[in-house]
Design a protein around this motif. Structure first.
Motif, PDB file in Angstrom:
ATOM      1  N   THR A  65      -0.129  -1.678 -16.724  1.00  0.00           N
ATOM      2  CA  THR A  65       0.031  -3.675 -17.954  1.00  0.00           C
ATOM      3  C   THR A  65       0.214  -1.893 -18.796  1.00  0.00           C
ATOM      4  N   GLY A  66       1.655  -3.016 -19.905  1.00  0.00           N
ATOM      5  CA  GLY A  66       2.212  -1.771 -21.020  1.00  0.00           C
ATOM      6  C   GLY A  66       2.805  -0.895 -20.406  1.00  0.00           C
ATOM      7  N   ARG A  67       3.913  -0.473 -19.868  1.00  0.00           N
ATOM      8  CA  ARG A  67       4.820   0.416 -18.937  1.00  0.00           C
ATOM      9  C   ARG A  67       5.678  -0.820 -18.829  1.00  0.00           C
ATOM     10  N   ARG A  68       7.054   0.561 -19.419  1.00  0.00           N
ATOM     11  CA  ARG A  68       8.303   0.654 -19.319  1.00  0.00           C
ATOM     12  C   ARG A  68       9.079   1.460 -19.359  1.00  0.00           C
ATOM     13  N   LEU A  69      10.394   0.781 -18.352  1.00  0.00           N
ATOM     14  CA  LEU A  69      10.733   2.077 -17.850  1.00  0.00           C
ATOM     15  C   LEU A  69      12.430   1.499 -17.658  1.00  0.00           C
ATOM     16  N   THR A  70      13.282   1.970 -18.250  1.00  0.00           N
ATOM     17  CA  THR A  70      14.397   1.915 -18.359  1.00  0.00           C
ATOM     18  C   THR A  70      15.331   2.622 -17.735  1.00  0.00           C
ATOM     19  N   LEU A  71      16.274   2.474 -17.612  1.00  0.00           N
ATOM     20  CA  LEU A  71      17.379   2.767 -15.855  1.00  0.00           C
ATOM     21  C   LEU A  71      18.713   3.196 -16.902  1.00  0.00           C
ATOM     22  N   CYS A  72      18.932   4.464 -16.556  1.00  0.00           N
ATOM     23  CA  CYS A  72      20.242   5.213 -17.327  1.00  0.00           C
ATOM     24  C   CYS A  72      21.474   5.445 -15.877  1.00  0.00           C
ATOM     25  N   LEU A  73      21.966   4.592 -15.879  1.00  0.00           N
ATOM     26  CA  LEU A  73      22.580   4.931 -14.081  1.00  0.00           C
ATOM     27  C   LEU A  73      24.776   4.936 -14.346  1.00  0.00           C
ATOM     28  N   ALA A  74      24.693   5.884 -13.883  1.00  0.00           N
ATOM     29  CA  ALA A  74      26.442   6.684 -14.123  1.00  0.00           C
ATOM     30  C   ALA A  74      26.761   6.570 -12.790  1.00  0.00           C
ATOM     31  N   THR A  75      28.344   5.964 -11.935  1.00  0.00           N
ATOM     32  CA  THR A  75      28.722   5.919 -11.323  1.00  0.00           C
ATOM     33  C   THR A  75      29.858   5.303 -11.030  1.00  0.00           C
ATOM     34  N   GLN A  76      30.431   5.541  -9.786  1.00  0.00           N
ATOM     35  CA  GLN A  76      32.279   4.685  -9.417  1.00  0.00           C
ATOM     36  C   GLN A  76      31.662   3.452  -9.131  1.00  0.00           C
ATOM     37  N   GLU A  77      33.180   2.795  -9.636  1.00  0.00           N
ATOM     38  CA  GLU A  77      33.134   1.420  -9.389  1.00  0.00           C
ATOM     39  C   GLU A  77      32.969   0.773  -7.975  1.00  0.00           C
ATOM     40  N   SER A  78      33.561   1.641  -6.661  1.00  0.00           N
ATOM     41  CA  SER A  78      33.651   1.985  -5.835  1.00  0.00           C
ATOM     42  C   SER A  78      31.688   1.509  -5.511  1.00  0.00           C
ATOM     43  N   THR A  79      30.810   2.343  -5.815  1.00  0.00           N
ATOM     44  CA  THR A  79      30.197   2.588  -5.416  1.00  0.00           C
ATOM     45  C   THR A  79      29.175   1.369  -6.711  1.00  0.00           C
ATOM     46  N   VAL A  80      29.177   0.542  -7.259  1.00  0.00           N
ATOM     47  CA  VAL A  80      28.858  -0.680  -7.376  1.00  0.00           C
ATOM     48  C   VAL A  80      29.029  -1.431  -6.939  1.00  0.00           C
ATOM     49  N   LYS A  81      30.227  -2.008  -6.788  1.00  0.00           N
ATOM     50  CA  LYS A  81      30.986  -2.198  -6.011  1.00  0.00           C
ATOM     51  C   LYS A  81      30.101  -3.338  -4.381  1.00  0.00           C
ATOM     52  N   ASP A  82      29.894  -1.571  -4.195  1.00  0.00           N
ATOM     53  CA  ASP A  82      29.235  -1.558  -2.789  1.00  0.00           C
ATOM     54  C   ASP A  82      27.743  -2.191  -2.585  1.00  0.00           C
ATOM     55  N   PHE A  83      27.357  -1.213  -3.467  1.00  0.00           N
ATOM     56  CA  PHE A  83      26.113  -2.031  -2.898  1.00  0.00           C
ATOM     57  C   PHE A  83      25.926  -3.348  -3.981  1.00  0.00           C
ATOM     58  N   PHE A  84      26.629  -4.445  -4.466  1.00  0.00           N
ATOM     59  CA  PHE A  84      26.174  -5.393  -4.550  1.00  0.00           C
ATOM     60  C   PHE A  84      27.137  -6.440  -3.613  1.00  0.00           C
ATOM     61  N   GLU A  85      27.823  -5.625  -2.662  1.00  0.00           N
ATOM     62  CA  GLU A  85      28.065  -6.467  -1.148  1.00  0.00           C
ATOM     63  C   GLU A  85      27.167  -6.476  -0.327  1.00  0.00           C
ATOM     64  N   ASN A  86      26.718  -5.210  -0.270  1.00  0.00           N
ATOM     65  CA  ASN A  86      25.485  -4.964   0.757  1.00  0.00           C
ATOM     66  C   ASN A  86      24.113  -5.377   0.193  1.00  0.00           C
ATOM     67  N   SER A  87      23.870  -6.308  -1.062  1.00  0.00           N
ATOM     68  CA  SER A  87      22.221  -6.292  -1.648  1.00  0.00           C
ATOM     69  C   SER A  87      22.639  -7.823  -1.419  1.00  0.00           C
ATOM     70  N   ARG A  88      23.712  -8.845  -0.701  1.00  0.00           N
ATOM     71  CA  ARG A  88      24.104  -9.882  -0.415  1.00  0.00           C
ATOM     72  C   ARG A  88      23.638 -11.006  -1.672  1.00  0.00           C
ATOM     73  N   GLY A  89      24.135 -10.778  -2.516  1.00  0.00           N
ATOM     74  CA  GLY A  89      23.824 -11.633  -3.434  1.00  0.00           C
ATOM     75  C   GLY A  89      23.099 -11.072  -4.706  1.00  0.00           C
ATOM     76  N   LEU A  90      22.017 -10.155  -4.215  1.00  0.00           N
ATOM     77  CA  LEU A  90      20.220  -9.919  -5.077  1.00  0.00           C
ATOM     78  C   LEU A  90      20.408  -9.099  -6.177  1.00  0.00           C
ATOM     79  N   ALA A  91      21.816  -8.230  -5.997  1.00  0.00           N
ATOM     80  CA  ALA A  91      21.667  -7.008  -7.094  1.00  0.00           C
ATOM     81  C   ALA A  91      22.097  -7.694  -8.384  1.00  0.00           C
ATOM     82  N   ARG A  92      23.386  -8.838  -7.864  1.00  0.00           N
ATOM     83  CA  ARG A  92      23.771  -9.491  -9.397  1.00  0.00           C
ATOM     84  C   ARG A  92      23.075 -10.277  -9.739  1.00  0.00           C
ATOM     85  N   GLY A  93      22.440 -11.094  -9.484  1.00  0.00           N
ATOM     86  CA  GLY A  93      21.119 -12.098  -9.654  1.00  0.00           C
ATOM     87  C   GLY A  93      20.478 -11.558 -10.385  1.00  0.00           C
TER      88      GLY A  93
END
Length: 184
Positions: free
Chosen positions: A156-184
């Motif tokens: 309890t009482g834990r917080r996490l931030t994400l700070c990710l830099a990447t190319q557009e193609s990497t994000v697209k590939d991740f979204f496609e391979n996650s079958r919609g989970l990442a976008r959701g």
């Protein structure tokens, strides 16, 4: 060519340096803790052996039992790690780190392919990893229950931030391979 690393360094350089200092200091504290724990364990093992011997031979055990109870209250406490930054982590590793370490942390990467392509993001654990990240990000409770109850965890009482830099193609590939989970 987008200058991701340069921009990331400008934002995270101070945190990264602090995290390295903390990591080295934590390593030294862990060495001291291990020595103290080894001494405590040897003392406890000796008392247990004395208790077995006395029990086997019909000798009094009251004093040995009391010494054992007192020693159990003196078990060295493992120092809390102070790391702030993670990059390639699994859900289990992140839960352990957030339990034993700093209650606020971040997953930082100027090459987010390391995060998106990590073991924690494979098809078997993607859903669980994304859910764990969401729970930590929102500050929600994270419960981990195992058959071996000594490994059960409530965070309890834990917080996490994400700070990710990447190319557009990497994000697209991740979204496609996650079958919609990442976008959701």
């Amino acid at each position: 060519g987008e200058r991701k690393s340069t921009a990331d360094k400008a934002v995270t350089q101070h945190l990264s340096e602090l995290d390295k200092q903390r990591f080295l200091a934590d390593a030294e504290l862990q060495k001291v803790y291990k020595t103290e724990l080894d001494i405590w364990t040897a003392e406890r093992d000796g008392l247990l052996q004395a208790l077995r011997y006395a029990t086997k031979n019909g000798e009094p055990t009251v004093n040995t039992k009391e010494e054992l109870k007192q020693l159990d209250h003196q078990e060295p406490e493992q120092p809390r790690a102070k790391n702030l930054i993670y990059e390639d982590t699994t859900p289990e590793g992140l839960i352990k780190a957030m339990l034993d370490g700093c209650p606020s942390a971040g997953i930082f990467s100027n090459e987010a392919g390391l995060v998106f392509g990590s073991h924690g993001m494979n098809s078997e654990s993607l859903k669980r990893n994304l859910a764990t990240l969401n729970k930590f990000w929102e500050g929600g409770e994270v419960r981990s229950t195992r058959a071996d109850t000594k490994n059960n965890k409530l965070l309890t009482g834990r917080r996490l931030t994400l700070c990710l830099a990447t190319q557009e193609s990497t994000v697209k590939d991740f979204f496609e391979n996650s079958r919609g989970l990442a976008r959701g």
